[in-house]
Design a protein around this motif. Structure first.
Motif, PDB file in Angstrom:
ATOM      1  N   LEU A 195     -26.007 -81.761 -15.488  1.00 13.98           N
ATOM      2  CA  LEU A 195     -26.915 -82.648 -16.205  1.00 13.98           C
ATOM      3  C   LEU A 195     -27.818 -83.413 -15.248  1.00 13.98           C
ATOM      4  N   TYR A 196     -27.242 -83.927 -14.153  1.00 15.54           N
ATOM      5  CA  TYR A 196     -28.067 -84.641 -13.177  1.00 15.54           C
ATOM      6  C   TYR A 196     -29.100 -83.709 -12.550  1.00 15.54           C
ATOM      7  N   ASP A 197     -28.699 -82.469 -12.291  1.00 10.72           N
ATOM      8  CA  ASP A 197     -29.604 -81.528 -11.649  1.00 10.72           C
ATOM      9  C   ASP A 197     -30.720 -81.079 -12.583  1.00 10.72           C
ATOM     10  N   THR A 198     -30.381 -80.694 -13.795  1.00  9.35           N
ATOM     11  CA  THR A 198     -31.365 -80.087 -14.692  1.00  9.35           C
ATOM     12  C   THR A 198     -32.192 -81.102 -15.464  1.00  9.35           C
ATOM     13  N   LEU A 199     -31.611 -82.273 -15.761  1.00 11.45           N
ATOM     14  CA  LEU A 199     -32.327 -83.234 -16.591  1.00 11.45           C
ATOM     15  C   LEU A 199     -33.055 -84.301 -15.785  1.00 11.45           C
ATOM     16  N   LEU A 200     -32.447 -84.756 -14.692  1.00 14.29           N
ATOM     17  CA  LEU A 200     -33.052 -85.847 -13.934  1.00 14.29           C
ATOM     18  C   LEU A 200     -33.457 -85.441 -12.525  1.00 14.29           C
ATOM     19  N   GLN A 201     -33.112 -84.225 -12.101  1.00 11.29           N
ATOM     20  CA  GLN A 201     -33.401 -83.742 -10.754  1.00 11.29           C
ATOM     21  C   GLN A 201     -32.915 -84.725  -9.682  1.00 11.29           C
ATOM     22  N   LYS A 202     -31.754 -85.309  -9.914  1.00 13.11           N
ATOM     23  CA  LYS A 202     -31.147 -86.216  -8.941  1.00 13.11           C
ATOM     24  C   LYS A 202     -30.130 -85.428  -8.128  1.00 13.11           C
ATOM     25  N   GLU A 203     -30.580 -84.886  -6.999  1.00 13.70           N
ATOM     26  CA  GLU A 203     -29.745 -83.992  -6.205  1.00 13.70           C
ATOM     27  C   GLU A 203     -28.527 -84.696  -5.623  1.00 13.70           C
ATOM     28  N   GLU A 204     -28.681 -85.936  -5.206  1.00 15.16           N
ATOM     29  CA  GLU A 204     -27.564 -86.646  -4.586  1.00 15.16           C
ATOM     30  C   GLU A 204     -26.442 -86.885  -5.592  1.00 15.16           C
ATOM     31  N   ALA A 205     -26.805 -87.306  -6.803  1.00 19.04           N
ATOM     32  CA  ALA A 205     -25.795 -87.537  -7.837  1.00 19.04           C
ATOM     33  C   ALA A 205     -25.120 -86.227  -8.229  1.00 19.04           C
ATOM     34  N   ALA A 206     -25.912 -85.165  -8.360  1.00 18.01           N
ATOM     35  CA  ALA A 206     -25.337 -83.862  -8.688  1.00 18.01           C
ATOM     36  C   ALA A 206     -24.380 -83.402  -7.601  1.00 18.01           C
ATOM     37  N   ALA A 207     -24.772 -83.579  -6.353  1.00 25.01           N
ATOM     38  CA  ALA A 207     -23.926 -83.153  -5.240  1.00 25.01           C
ATOM     39  C   ALA A 207     -22.609 -83.932  -5.198  1.00 25.01           C
ATOM     40  N   ALA A 208     -22.663 -85.217  -5.540  1.00 19.92           N
ATOM     41  CA  ALA A 208     -21.441 -86.027  -5.543  1.00 19.92           C
ATOM     42  C   ALA A 208     -20.443 -85.490  -6.563  1.00 19.92           C
ATOM     43  N   TYR A 209     -20.925 -85.093  -7.738  1.00 22.51           N
ATOM     44  CA  TYR A 209     -20.023 -84.524  -8.740  1.00 22.51           C
ATOM     45  C   TYR A 209     -19.550 -83.128  -8.323  1.00 22.51           C
ATOM     46  N   GLU A 210     -20.392 -82.368  -7.676  1.00 21.97           N
ATOM     47  CA  GLU A 210     -19.963 -81.057  -7.179  1.00 21.97           C
ATOM     48  C   GLU A 210     -18.834 -81.219  -6.162  1.00 21.97           C
ATOM     49  N   ARG A 211     -18.895 -82.256  -5.338  1.00 18.96           N
ATOM     50  CA  ARG A 211     -17.825 -82.500  -4.363  1.00 18.96           C
ATOM     51  C   ARG A 211     -16.522 -82.838  -5.071  1.00 18.96           C
ATOM     52  N   LYS A 212     -16.605 -83.643  -6.123  1.00 22.55           N
ATOM     53  CA  LYS A 212     -15.396 -83.971  -6.884  1.00 22.55           C
ATOM     54  C   LYS A 212     -14.790 -82.712  -7.497  1.00 22.55           C
ATOM     55  N   ALA A 213     -15.645 -81.863  -8.051  1.00 22.39           N
ATOM     56  CA  ALA A 213     -15.154 -80.620  -8.650  1.00 22.39           C
ATOM     57  C   ALA A 213     -14.533 -79.718  -7.592  1.00 22.39           C
ATOM     58  N   ARG A 214     -15.162 -79.641  -6.437  1.00 21.93           N
ATOM     59  CA  ARG A 214     -14.658 -78.778  -5.374  1.00 21.93           C
ATOM     60  C   ARG A 214     -13.297 -79.258  -4.868  1.00 21.93           C
ATOM     61  N   CYS A 215     -13.073 -80.553  -4.845  1.00 22.25           N
ATOM     62  CA  CYS A 215     -11.760 -81.079  -4.444  1.00 22.25           C
ATOM     63  C   CYS A 215     -10.666 -80.579  -5.376  1.00 22.25           C
ATOM     64  N   VAL A 216     -10.966 -80.547  -6.680  1.00 19.54           N
ATOM     65  CA  VAL A 216      -9.981 -80.027  -7.634  1.00 19.54           C
ATOM     66  C   VAL A 216      -9.743 -78.544  -7.365  1.00 19.54           C
ATOM     67  N   GLU A 217     -10.807 -77.770  -7.188  1.00 19.27           N
ATOM     68  CA  GLU A 217     -10.669 -76.336  -6.937  1.00 19.27           C
ATOM     69  C   GLU A 217      -9.824 -76.066  -5.690  1.00 19.27           C
ATOM     70  N   GLU A 218     -10.062 -76.843  -4.646  1.00 21.22           N
ATOM     71  CA  GLU A 218      -9.404 -76.583  -3.363  1.00 21.22           C
ATOM     72  C   GLU A 218      -7.952 -77.051  -3.330  1.00 21.22           C
ATOM     73  N   ASN A 219      -7.568 -77.919  -4.267  1.00 15.12           N
ATOM     74  CA  ASN A 219      -6.227 -78.498  -4.198  1.00 15.12           C
ATOM     75  C   ASN A 219      -5.348 -78.209  -5.403  1.00 15.12           C
TER      76      ASN A 219
END
Length: 380
Positions: A195-219
């Motif tokens: 949503l942050y990426d496609t609707l608001l083009q806020k890359e930093e906010a999108a990346a922060a959520y991607e990091r949270k998701a990746r932590c779940v995937e990796e652990n």
């Protein structure tokens, strides 16, 4: 019954259940309660999210948008979204009766609200969604931020002061690092990033959520039982194999190492007769009771060993991919039970709880819709 006819049957049943569960608040908002007999007489966030995702086309954009705004007004100052909102606007944040909470605020309140918002935005399109997300994103951020996480980024429930976990196990005292709840958090984080990426083009906010998701995937492997080749529901209290969590993770395509995914898939297929009854799904194998509860529930009843259609759609998607004849058998068995005995919240031998339970039908309809769309059996 073929899949297309079953889909038409479930669409009709879902529409009837939706009409029967409507309740109008004093401000005119039409609320969708979990059942048609007034037992759960409020707008429950996770049930509403399931309805929005799986039968939003039957509810209508206006009704869904109004309910989302009704829930937004109930966000607590510390960020927690409600478990439910009564027609009066009064909010309740944890499972149980008002004034007698079952644990602290439910760990899945925000993820399910994100699912509802995301599904709504898909319905109304980018142009109309952009200004809404611009206003709502801060509230969603606060809701995601208050969910307790382990140092690795998995959802964590402190045994000394436990939250009520996923709402369909909200009486279960799962503690430590949690499987289903982490998968739900992962999905919400992925949706927030999109949503942050496609609707608001806020890359930093999108990346922060991607990091949270990746932590779940990796652990997530930290909850893996290598001997059984299955995931535990929790790694402290209720360290038991999580049937629903694994079915849900499979259905939404949660990413994991291939060895874990293949092992989990094999486990779900090999043990299907041990967690299914009349096409409905128990949370544990063999109708087992949970090791620890937040309130007393007799073994074999409700969330402590009964069988639910809430999870039947996830199972149906697995079987349709891996064993189509069994999927057809399961679907026929489930619809026969609905026709002969009503659409209940949960069942067991000589036990049935609460008729006209909405998600029992709509979750299966949603699964069939995805299957038919993938096959080209539906055009939209």
């Amino acid at each position: 019954m073929d899949k297309r006819k079953a889909y038409e049957t479930l669409t009709k049943l879902s529409a009837e259940l939706l009409r029967g569960c409507e309740k109008t608040a004093p401000d005119g908002t039409v609320l969708f309660t979990p059942d048609g007999v007034g037992n759960y007489d409020a707008l429950w966030v996770r049930d509403f999210a399931y309805m929005t995702e799986y039968v939003g086309d039957l509810m209508g954009e206006k009704a869904i948008g109004d309910c989302i705004r009704f829930i937004l007004r109930g966000q607590r100052a510390d960020g927690w979204f409600p478990d439910r909102v009564e027609a009066s606007g009064e909010t309740v944040y944890a499972a149980g009766a008002k004034g007698s909470p079952v644990g602290l605020a439910n760990l899945d309140n925000t993820p399910f609200f994100v699912f509802a918002v995301s599904a709504y935005f898909e319905m109304i399109g980018k142009k109309r969604a952009q200004p809404l997300f611009r206003v709502w994103c801060a509230a969603l951020d606060r809701g995601m931020a208050c969910i307790p996480l382990s140092e690795e980024g998995l959802v964590y429930n402190d045994a000394a002061a436990p939250h009520s976990p996923y709402g369909f196990t909200d009486t279960v005292c799962k503690t430590g690092r949690l499987f289903m709840e982490s998968v739900l958090f992962w999905r919400a984080a992925k949706q927030m990033a999109r949503l942050y990426d496609t609707l608001l083009q806020k890359e930093e906010a999108a990346a922060a959520y991607e990091r949270k998701a990746r932590c779940v995937e990796e652990n997530i492997h930290k909850l893996w039982d290598a001997q059984a080749e299955a995931f535990f529901a929790a790694d402290r209290d209720c360290r038991q194999h999580d049937v629903w969590g694994m079915l849900y993770a499979w259905a939404i395509g949660f990413p994991m190492e291939e060895s874990l995914r293949s092992g989990m898939t094999a486990w779900l297929l090999c043990n299907r007769e041990r967690y299914m009854y009349r096409g409905q799904i128990c949370q544990l194998l063999d109708g087992a009771a949970w090791e620890k509860l937040l309130i007393d529930i007799p073994a074999g009843e409700y969330q402590n060993g009964a069988y639910w259609a809430t999870a039947s759609g996830w199972a149906l998607e697995l079987f349709d991919r891996c064993d189509p004849p069994y999927a057809a058998h399961m679907l026929n068995e489930l619809l026969t039970d609905f026709e002969e005995n009503g659409i209940c919240e949960c069942i067991n031998e000589n036990y049935r709880k609460l008729p006209q339970f909405v998600v029992s039908a709509v979750n299966v309809r949603g699964a069939l819709r995805r299957i038919l769309l993938a096959e080209g059996g539906l055009t939209c």
